[in-house]
Design an enzyme around this catalytic site. Structure first.
Site, PDB file in Angstrom:
ATOM      1  N   ARG B  12      31.941  46.372  35.131  1.00 12.36           N
ATOM      2  CA  ARG B  12      32.803  45.443  35.873  1.00 12.36           C
ATOM      3  C   ARG B  12      34.267  45.834  35.661  1.00 12.36           C
ATOM      4  NH1 ARG B  12      36.998  42.333  35.086  1.00 12.36           N
ATOM      5  NH2 ARG B  12      36.137  41.620  33.105  1.00 12.36           N
ATOM      6  N   ASP B  13      34.756  45.777  34.419  1.00 13.50           N
ATOM      7  CA  ASP B  13      36.155  46.162  34.175  1.00 13.50           C
ATOM      8  C   ASP B  13      36.338  47.659  34.421  1.00 13.50           C
ATOM      9  OD1 ASP B  13      38.834  45.756  33.467  1.00 13.50           O
ATOM     10  OD2 ASP B  13      38.310  44.443  31.813  1.00 13.50           O
ATOM     11  N   HIS B  16      37.662  48.949  37.836  1.00 13.26           N
ATOM     12  CA  HIS B  16      39.102  49.079  38.098  1.00 13.26           C
ATOM     13  C   HIS B  16      39.568  50.530  37.952  1.00 13.26           C
ATOM     14  CE1 HIS B  16      40.525  44.977  38.539  1.00 13.26           C
ATOM     15  NE2 HIS B  16      39.912  44.577  37.437  1.00 13.26           N
ATOM     16  N   SER B 167      44.782  40.357  29.339  1.00 12.79           N
ATOM     17  CA  SER B 167      44.626  41.192  30.541  1.00 12.79           C
ATOM     18  C   SER B 167      45.699  42.268  30.655  1.00 12.79           C
ATOM     19  CB  SER B 167      44.673  40.321  31.800  1.00 12.79           C
ATOM     20  OG  SER B 167      43.861  39.185  31.658  1.00 12.79           O
ATOM     21  N   HIS B 194      38.879  39.144  24.698  1.00  9.96           N
ATOM     22  CA  HIS B 194      38.743  40.328  25.556  1.00  9.96           C
ATOM     23  C   HIS B 194      40.054  41.100  25.474  1.00  9.96           C
ATOM     24  CE1 HIS B 194      37.614  42.244  29.588  1.00  9.96           C
ATOM     25  NE2 HIS B 194      38.934  42.381  29.616  1.00  9.96           N
ATOM     26  N   HIS B 196      42.775  44.480  25.818  1.00  6.26           N
ATOM     27  CA  HIS B 196      43.167  45.723  26.498  1.00  6.26           C
ATOM     28  C   HIS B 196      44.070  46.508  25.562  1.00  6.26           C
ATOM     29  CE1 HIS B 196      41.376  45.721  30.528  1.00  6.26           C
ATOM     30  NE2 HIS B 196      41.312  44.419  30.328  1.00  6.26           N
TER      31      HIS B 196
END
Lengths: 335, 335
Positions: B12-13, B16, B167, B194, B196
């Protein structure tokens, strides 16, 4: 917030990532970029330092003298540094020549429990009136007490700073803070830290080192260096700025320098599965390339070689043991 | 040491990073690897989640229904998860279909100050008897107090966990511990994180989240994901094992899965100069690809676009502002 002294071994630790084949032109390009961005110290050389170019460790594409003379001409405000491991680098030939060429900072390194071997090189550098730092490599293999004992020896030889290297990228922040705090508290000279990223902690560990009192940090452009790479210099400087530390480096120029270096020669490292095992096992990051090569030759899983090297507690300079381990693992799998 | 629930948004991520062009075959390959390694939750979809495939955000190569049916067939013990942003995903069509196909975990996400919009989707998921998590995106843009208020709304709608997303990769460990500690203390449901990696802190921040009481972590193979990538899953699991946490994942199989995924489809991200500026500016990581494309078209420095987006405090979903900023910067530079 204190000033941080940044030392950049892109053209030395980065050599490991390309088997010491950085071209003279790329060295000159990077020296210009480093000078323009205001990097305080640029370290140049074979991955294992001065005089280490050899069949066993890999021959440098460019000789020590050639690269040092070239960088000397490019650098004005940026100091020229070298990594010196006694045994590879002799005093009368290698170190004398380097200082004659105009090196400013001599970083004399040993395995973390072998500081005795740095005495003559440190003393010689001080006699010649250049800066001398002591460097303790693979420092995760010794306790804070032992590291302090070794660092004190370096201080007594005249070292003007001591750098702890996490050569295997095996530290967590708590390991860093325990060791750095102890050294900062009990030494009279500044303390520095050199990170590797095998466990993804290079930036976090570098910040922890500062918070524990260190004032010198190493980092390379894009992390270009042995194994999973070093602390990524332009990222480190960005993070330090955000946290309020001063480096004297122009961040915007440094980000551009990183883009240019990447497009010309600086291979961007990442944390591969074997790098992770190397970090978990506490094995020298410089072993990544030879382990990959030898595991291919023997049809072995590089992860198995790293786990075995970890069990044998090998240190930098013992590259011949990789072959021994590979032979022994092949025999086992053939049984 | 507690058990950590790992949720893996590689499919999913990761979308991108390749403009939502992961092939069906690669999805099936990775679903098999995830199942074999014992990954608890595999999240599948367009980068912006269910129903987000569109001209503005980029069309998915594979339709939501096709990828979910395929993964459903491959997964037995690994739960099938989806990322759902109300506005992109409708209840009556998208969410209903996904649950009919057999999705197990519905993660309903909103910008960190907009939890109200998640009510109907969370309630619908609970009515249909599947797990429902609430997700607060771009959480660095709100204080701990505000995040708690929004998370409590999600809890009141029936969310069985709340995940904070960094994010933009803009957090330092102290930011994480402040927010997660507050949520863990004042919520009755589990809290997750989550990460990054724009500032190189994905692994360090993930560990800090656990130390602050979180029990759910997201990570993707090799960090494959938006911008500088996510927490690197196989590295995260290795580090968690070393620190004594339990994940139920087979590390050796996971390291192999990472090698296979990398060789087939998982582009390995790194922290580029624009990613650094994106992290410093606190801009959504998913903007990296469109910013790079638009800056090339306009002959602008992507760093300048990111700094301006940061000043305008744009949030995910406002991709059209990139073009507006580019036009405005070009006009300025033409003046």
């Amino acid at each position: 917030m204190h000033q941080v002294l940044i030392s950049d071994p892109t053209l030395r630790d980065g050599s490991h990532a390309v088997r010491h084949q950085i071209t003279f032109e790329h060295m000159m390009l990077y020296a210009e970029l480093a000078e323009a961005a205001g990097i305080p110290i640029l370290e140049v050389g074979h991955g294992n330092g001065l005089g280490a170019s050899s069949l066993q460790l890999g021959k440098s594409l460019v000789s020590d003298a050639h690269m040092l003379i070239g960088c000397r001409e490019k650098l004005v405000n940026t100091k020229l540094g070298i990594h010196v491991i006694p045994g590879f680098a002799t005093i009368n030939k290698d170190l004398k020549n380097a200082i004659d060429i105009g090196v400013n900072v001599v970083r004399v390194a040993s395995h973390c429990t072998e500081a005795d071997i740095t005495k003559c090189h440190i003393e010689y550098a001080r006699e010649r009136d250049v800066e001398a730092f002591g460097v303790l490599m693979m420092s995760h293999m010794a306790s804070a007490t032992k590291l302090l004992e070794e660092a004190k020896k370096m201080q007594s030889y005249g070292a003007q700073a001591v750098i702890l290297m996490d050569s295997a990228g095996a530290y967590f922040p708590s390991d860093v803070s325990e060791r750095i705090t102890r050294l900062v508290h009990d030494l009279e000279i500044p303390v520095g830290f050199h990170a590797h990223n095998n466990l993804g902690m290079a930036i976090a560990n570098s910040i922890t080192a500062l918070e524990s009192g260190a004032v010198i940090l190493d980092g390379t452009i894009r992390g270009f260096g042995a194994g999973a790479g070093n602390a990524q210099l332009e990222l480190l400087v960005a993070v330090l700025e955000r946290l309020g530390y001063k480096t004297g480096i122009d961040l915007y120029k440094l980000l551009d320098a990183a883009d240019i270096a990447e497009s010309h020669f600086a291979k961007v490292p990442y944390v591969s599965s074997t790098n992770i095992v190397s970090g978990l096992s506490g094995v020298f990051s410089g072993f990544a390339k030879p382990v990959e090569r030898i595991s291919r030759e023997f049809g072995l899983d590089p992860k198995d070689i790293f786990f075995e090297l970890g069990r044998r507690k090998v240190v930098a300079g013992q590259e011949d043991i990789i072959l021994e381990v590979a032979v022994s693992l092949s025999q086992k799998s053939g049984e």
